[in-house]
Design a protein around this motif. Structure first.
Motif, mmCIF file in Angstrom:
data_model
loop_
_atom_site.group_PDB
_atom_site.id
_atom_site.type_symbol
_atom_site.label_atom_id
_atom_site.label_comp_id
_atom_site.label_asym_id
_atom_site.label_seq_id
_atom_site.Cartn_x
_atom_site.Cartn_y
_atom_site.Cartn_z
ATOM 1 N N GLY A 187 10.277 6.165 8.712
ATOM 2 C CA GLY A 187 8.996 5.667 9.184
ATOM 3 C C GLY A 187 8.000 5.443 8.070
ATOM 4 N N ALA A 188 8.294 5.984 6.894
ATOM 5 C CA ALA A 188 7.404 5.840 5.741
ATOM 6 C C ALA A 188 8.250 5.840 4.477
ATOM 7 C CB ALA A 188 6.390 6.976 5.704
ATOM 8 N N GLU A 189 7.673 5.409 3.379
ATOM 9 C CA GLU A 189 8.374 5.435 2.100
ATOM 10 C C GLU A 189 8.840 6.849 1.797
ATOM 11 O OE1 GLU A 189 7.364 4.579 -2.620
ATOM 12 O OE2 GLU A 189 6.103 3.723 -1.045
ATOM 13 N N SER A 190 10.068 6.965 1.283
ATOM 14 C CA SER A 190 10.621 8.304 1.091
ATOM 15 C C SER A 190 11.699 8.297 0.013
ATOM 16 C CB SER A 190 11.214 8.813 2.401
ATOM 17 O OG SER A 190 11.799 10.096 2.247
ATOM 18 N N ALA A 191 11.926 9.455 -0.587
ATOM 19 C CA ALA A 191 13.129 9.670 -1.399
ATOM 20 C C ALA A 191 14.283 10.004 -0.463
ATOM 21 C CB ALA A 191 12.900 10.807 -2.382
ATOM 22 N N THR A 192 15.517 9.719 -0.902
ATOM 23 C CA THR A 192 16.671 10.017 -0.055
ATOM 24 C C THR A 192 17.944 10.067 -0.885
ATOM 25 O OG1 THR A 192 17.953 9.323 1.895
ATOM 26 C CG2 THR A 192 17.081 7.579 0.491
ATOM 27 N N GLY A 193 18.899 10.814 -0.401
ATOM 28 C CA GLY A 193 20.232 10.831 -0.992
ATOM 29 C C GLY A 193 21.209 9.992 -0.208
ATOM 30 N N TRP A 194 20.695 9.263 0.792
ATOM 31 C CA TRP A 194 21.529 8.399 1.619
ATOM 32 C C TRP A 194 21.442 6.963 1.114
ATOM 33 C CZ3 TRP A 194 21.734 9.950 7.471
ATOM 34 C CH2 TRP A 194 21.864 11.347 7.563
ATOM 35 N N GLN A 195 22.412 6.139 1.478
ATOM 36 C CA GLN A 195 22.495 4.764 0.979
ATOM 37 C C GLN A 195 21.763 3.796 1.918
ATOM 38 O OE1 GLN A 195 26.498 3.737 -0.771
ATOM 39 N NE2 GLN A 195 27.095 5.636 0.259
ATOM 40 N N GLN A 196 20.899 2.956 1.327
ATOM 41 C CA GLN A 196 20.129 2.009 2.122
ATOM 42 C C GLN A 196 20.965 0.763 2.391
ATOM 43 O OE1 GLN A 196 16.348 0.756 0.512
ATOM 44 N NE2 GLN A 196 16.014 -0.730 2.156
ATOM 45 N N VAL A 197 21.212 0.496 3.678
ATOM 46 C CA VAL A 197 22.040 -0.653 4.067
ATOM 47 C C VAL A 197 21.237 -1.744 4.755
ATOM 48 C CG1 VAL A 197 24.132 0.727 4.241
ATOM 49 C CG2 VAL A 197 22.688 0.449 6.270
ATOM 50 N N GLY A 198 19.994 -1.444 5.146
ATOM 51 C CA GLY A 198 19.188 -2.454 5.825
ATOM 52 C C GLY A 198 17.747 -2.010 5.919
ATOM 53 N N ARG A 199 16.959 -2.855 6.589
ATOM 54 C CA ARG A 199 15.547 -2.525 6.778
ATOM 55 C C ARG A 199 15.061 -3.137 8.085
ATOM 56 N NH1 ARG A 199 10.397 -3.862 2.748
ATOM 57 N NH2 ARG A 199 8.934 -2.418 3.720
ATOM 58 N N ALA A 200 14.258 -2.362 8.812
ATOM 59 C CA ALA A 200 13.659 -2.814 10.066
ATOM 60 C C ALA A 200 12.149 -2.893 9.916
ATOM 61 C CB ALA A 200 14.017 -1.840 11.195
ATOM 62 N N ALA A 201 11.526 -3.661 10.806
ATOM 63 C CA ALA A 201 10.064 -3.697 10.857
ATOM 64 C C ALA A 201 9.535 -2.633 11.818
ATOM 65 C CB ALA A 201 9.586 -5.079 11.297
ATOM 66 N N PHE A 202 10.409 -2.042 12.597
ATOM 67 C CA PHE A 202 10.057 -0.992 13.547
ATOM 68 C C PHE A 202 9.625 0.266 12.793
ATOM 69 C CE2 PHE A 202 11.803 2.550 16.302
ATOM 70 C CZ PHE A 202 10.809 2.479 17.259
ATOM 71 N N ARG A 203 8.496 0.846 13.203
ATOM 72 C CA ARG A 203 8.012 2.079 12.589
ATOM 73 C C ARG A 203 8.131 3.212 13.606
ATOM 74 N NH1 ARG A 203 8.977 -0.716 9.198
ATOM 75 N NH2 ARG A 203 7.684 -1.547 7.512
ATOM 76 N N THR A 204 8.808 4.271 13.200
ATOM 77 C CA THR A 204 9.092 5.365 14.122
ATOM 78 C C THR A 204 7.904 6.290 14.341
ATOM 79 O OG1 THR A 204 9.969 6.638 12.260
ATOM 80 C CG2 THR A 204 11.543 5.353 13.568
ATOM 81 N N PHE A 205 6.857 6.162 13.510
ATOM 82 C CA PHE A 205 5.659 6.979 13.674
ATOM 83 C C PHE A 205 4.444 6.193 13.230
ATOM 84 C CE2 PHE A 205 2.693 10.236 11.803
ATOM 85 C CZ PHE A 205 2.256 10.757 13.011
ATOM 86 N N VAL A 206 3.549 5.932 14.185
ATOM 87 C CA VAL A 206 2.271 5.269 13.892
ATOM 88 C C VAL A 206 1.197 6.060 14.641
ATOM 89 C CG1 VAL A 206 0.934 3.143 14.080
ATOM 90 C CG2 VAL A 206 3.385 3.018 13.649
ATOM 91 N N PRO A 207 0.402 6.880 13.949
ATOM 92 C CA PRO A 207 -0.532 7.783 14.631
ATOM 93 C C PRO A 207 -1.476 7.106 15.603
ATOM 94 C CG PRO A 207 -0.384 8.322 12.299
ATOM 95 C CD PRO A 207 0.377 7.037 12.490
ATOM 96 N N GLU A 208 -1.928 5.893 15.278
ATOM 97 C CA GLU A 208 -2.920 5.227 16.130
ATOM 98 C C GLU A 208 -2.296 4.481 17.305
ATOM 99 O OE1 GLU A 208 -2.223 2.567 12.472
ATOM 100 O OE2 GLU A 208 -2.409 4.700 12.964
#
Length: 250
Positions: A187-208
């Motif tokens: 839902g936000a920019e992050s570090a990860t040890g997993w492999q990035q295979v794609g990207r969505a415009a859907f955001r899993t957390f938007v406070p407002e």
């Protein structure tokens, strides 16, 4: 619809957590059978919550149950133990989902720079890998690590890819990453040890947003192919739903 079945023996534990909780744990490691059992347990107790229970928080292989001080602890522990033992007696299939999301994703290229690498590790071509991802009947196994962040699975065994030996210091919001037969949708920019295979415009957390965290444990998930231009356009949505469609199944 049954998503996965694993009849491996499990020995559930009901462990006290402080003065007002029990942890119902099905394993110490994220085995498919234990993940299925935890999701079945969470669904059942959410549908028939014992009197006095005030919080139910599911993880991959365990479920935290918190209760009011007035609850008879021994009686509740007996109830939880019986429920857990009944679940592991089988069959260990995920319960039928009540909701299904379809989430557009752009695969490969700048949106999924490690798609080819992940596909090769899974013994697939890039086209085959995307076909399998989009054909998979997936579930939100749990929400955790960050607000609204879903762990989504499970892919077939050949997708049991290890985490990378070094962290990727930053993947963007909306990154779809894969490891150990699961996806995470950041839902936000992050570090990860997993492999990035794609990207969505859907955001899993938007406070407002009216519903800040729209995904729930147990939701069915399907990923749909989109182009990078489509994801860029969908990213302009004010509610940041990114073209995701929700179908209520029952």
């Amino acid at each position: 619809m049954s998503v996965m079945t694993d009849t491996r023996a499990l020995d559930p534990e009901v462990l006290p957590v402080g003065l007002d909780g029990y942890l119902v744990r099905f394993a110490l490691t994220p085995e498919p059978a234990a993940m299925t059992a935890a999701r079945r347990f969470a669904t059942r107790i959410e549908e028939a919550t014992p009197e006095g229970v005030v919080e139910i928080a599911a993880a991959l292989v365990s479920v935290l149950v918190r209760f009011e001080p007035s609850v008879d602890r021994a009686l509740l522990q007996t109830h939880l133990t019986g429920m857990a033992e009944e679940i592991v007696s089988g069959p260990l299939d995920l319960p039928a989902p009540t909701r299904r999301w379809t989430v557009p994703v752009a695969f490969g290229g700048e949106e999924g720079p490690q798609l080819a690498q992940a596909a090769k590790a899974a013994g697939l071509t890039v086209t085959q890998a995307v076909d399998e991802i989009c054909a998979a009947d997936l579930r939100v196994l749990t929400i955790g690590f960050a607000p609204g962040q879903p762990y989504i699975g499970l892919m077939p065994e050949h997708w049991n890819l290890p985490r990378m030996s070094e962290l990727n210091p930053s993947v963007p919001a909306g990154a779809l990453v894969v490891a150990v037969r699961q996806f995470v949708l950041f839902g936000a920019e992050s570090a990860t040890g997993w492999q990035q295979v794609g990207r969505a415009a859907f955001r899993t957390f938007v406070p407002e947003r009216a519903e800040p965290m729209p995904l729930r444990g147990g939701d069915a998930i399907r990923f749909a192919r989109a182009t990078a231009d489509e994801i860029a356009r969908l990213s302009e949505d004010n509610d940041r739903m990114g073209g995701a469609q929700l179908e209520v199944l029952r």
